[in-house]
Write a protein that holds these residues in place. Structure first.
Motif, PDB file in Angstrom:
ATOM      1  N   ASP A  91       6.026   7.883   0.615  1.00 45.09           N
ATOM      2  CA  ASP A  91       5.521   6.868   1.544  1.00 45.09           C
ATOM      3  C   ASP A  91       6.618   5.919   2.015  1.00 45.09           C
ATOM      4  O   ASP A  91       6.380   5.071   2.883  1.00 45.09           O
ATOM      5  CB  ASP A  91       4.406   6.043   0.893  1.00 45.09           C
TER       6      ASP A  91
ATOM      7  N   LEU B  18       6.325   2.873  -8.788  1.00 44.53           N
ATOM      8  CA  LEU B  18       5.808   4.139  -8.282  1.00 44.53           C
ATOM      9  C   LEU B  18       5.918   5.214  -9.366  1.00 44.53           C
ATOM     10  O   LEU B  18       6.771   5.121 -10.261  1.00 44.53           O
ATOM     11  CB  LEU B  18       6.583   4.563  -7.030  1.00 44.53           C
TER      12      LEU B  18
ATOM     13  N   HIS C  91       0.821  -1.214   0.000  1.00 44.39           N
ATOM     14  CA  HIS C  91       0.000   0.000   0.000  1.00 44.39           C
ATOM     15  C   HIS C  91       0.858   1.268   0.000  1.00 44.39           C
ATOM     16  O   HIS C  91       0.598   2.225   0.734  1.00 44.39           O
ATOM     17  CB  HIS C  91      -0.960   0.007   1.194  1.00 44.39           C
TER      18      HIS C  91
ATOM     19  N   SER D 148       2.019   4.274  -2.376  1.00 37.78           N
ATOM     20  CA  SER D 148       1.569   4.914  -3.610  1.00 37.78           C
ATOM     21  C   SER D 148       2.579   5.893  -4.192  1.00 37.78           C
ATOM     22  O   SER D 148       2.583   6.145  -5.391  1.00 37.78           O
ATOM     23  CB  SER D 148       0.243   5.654  -3.384  1.00 37.78           C
ATOM     24  N   HIS D 149       3.415   6.478  -3.321  1.00 39.53           N
ATOM     25  CA  HIS D 149       4.383   7.483  -3.759  1.00 39.53           C
ATOM     26  C   HIS D 149       5.706   7.277  -3.038  1.00 39.53           C
ATOM     27  O   HIS D 149       5.764   6.634  -1.981  1.00 39.53           O
ATOM     28  CB  HIS D 149       3.847   8.889  -3.500  1.00 39.53           C
TER      29      HIS D 149
END
Length: 372
Positions: free
Chosen positions: A170, A250, A164, A166-167
């Motif tokens: 993170d 990503l 989980h 996303s970028h």
């Protein structure tokens, strides 16, 4: 009269040249620098004569010889890109078609890395490297001419979808696997250090000396992300086989590592054809010209379409090509977007997002030079 003049000139040469060589040799005894300089002068006409042979050789043999960098399975400390054979083959075909027309042939030879491919380009065993890293090291004083960038690569991240993430932001305080002592490590550390202090962005480094061990650590969950050039990460994901669908790239690219078509700098005529073939591919996408509609586009009133389809007699003469060469190229391989999608994008096994390789009108960096 002309025959007598030619004979006299020939006799003059045969009488003078031996003395010139003798002078060079005698001067070498007294001053080696003079010997070197004069030998260099004697060599210059040979270099000039060799300079125009690439295009002539292609037309005589009716074959364009391309060197494709296949990238060895192990990560290289000198070349962080991933394999891109299909993309390179299409670029090779495009340039061959520009010169030889619809029935163009190519001869492709594979090489394991940048160093070996640059060597064969320099010694004349190949005419073109469809993609080569474009940076100071590869372009300064190497005798290589580059096109505009045709593939913007750079360091990114591969992560498990289940994580989980996303970028890139993170990944704060997360463990990241990378190959030690490479440009990937340099870019990774530089990016995290460049982030605003108030964000407290740090990562847990997990360096490796060997690719297999690094990938094993990644797939077994010992690190949250794998860092590397995006083309390399896309190839790594494919190598996971049935597990590939569990991993995602990503959207961020944290370094610049562009690729461009490379040829010998001493043949400017051929280098210009390579450069403008790339520009045609990009312009064709911007203008909506495709492999399927290029023939029908001859009837278009759009000024650029008229140029690229040879209706205005503007595109051939400056490159010593016929005016239909661009249309033949588009018919043979499609526009840049079609090539990217087919060889690198979602329809391909690599499924590499276009990102910076989108047109400038779509948020990317692909910008065709004007055809005027």
């Amino acid at each position: 009269m002309a025959l007598r003049l030619a004979t006299s000139f020939r006799q003059f040469l045969f009488s003078v040249i031996p003395h010139l060589f003798l002078s060079v040799i005698l001067n070498a005894v007294n001053d080696p620098r003079i010997f070197f300089c004069r030998c260099l002068l004697f060599a210059l006409p040979v270099a000039s004569a060799h300079a125009a042979t690439t295009l002539d050789h292609i037309r005589q043999t009716k074959v364009l010889r391309c060197g494709i960098n296949i990238e060895t399975p192990e990560y290289s400390t000198s070349d962080d890109h991933g394999a891109r054979e299909a993309f390179d083959a299409d670029i090779c075909k495009a340039v061959a078609t520009a010169i030889l027309g619809p029935n163009a042939r190519t001869a492709i030879t594979a090489y394991p890395d940048d160093v070996s491919s640059m060597e064969v380009l320099g010694n004349g065993k190949v005419d073109l490297l469809p993609t080569l890293t474009l940076d100071l090291t590869h372009s300064a004083n190497t005798g290589i001419a580059f096109s505009s960038p045709l593939l913007y690569d750079g360091v990114g991240f591969l992560v498990p979808i289940a994580a989980h993430v996303s970028h890139a932001s993170d990944l704060t305080n997360k463990k990241i696997c990378f190959l030690a002592e490479t440009e990937v490590e340099v870019a990774l550390r530089a990016w995290f250090e460049s982030q605003p202090a108030q964000q407290h962005m740090k990562f847990v480094p997990f360096p490796f000396q060997e690719e297999g061990e690094m990938e094993a650590a990644f797939v077994t969950g010992n690190c949250t992300a794998l860092a590397g050039d995006l083309t390399r990460l896309a190839n790594t994901r494919v190598a996971f086989g049935p597990l590939a669908t569990r991993y995602a790239l990503l959207p961020e690219q944290i370094s610049k590592d562009p690729l461009a078509a490379a040829s010998r700098a001493d043949d400017t005529a051929f280098a210009e054809i390579v450069r403008w073939t790339i520009e045609v591919l990009i312009q064709a996408e911007e203008s909506g010209l495709t492999q399927h509609n290029i023939v029908a586009s001859r009837a278009s009133s759009d000024p650029i379409a008229q140029v690229l389809t040879g209706q205005t007699d503007e595109i051939g003469a400056r490159l010593s090509l016929d005016n239909t060469w661009a249309a033949h190229v588009i018919a043979a391989v499609g526009n840049y977007g079609e090539i990217y999608d087919r060889d690198l994008g979602d329809p391909s096994p690599l499924k590499l997002p276009r990102a910076l390789n989108r047109l400038y009108t779509q948020g990317g960096l692909m910008y065709p030079l004007p055809f005027k």
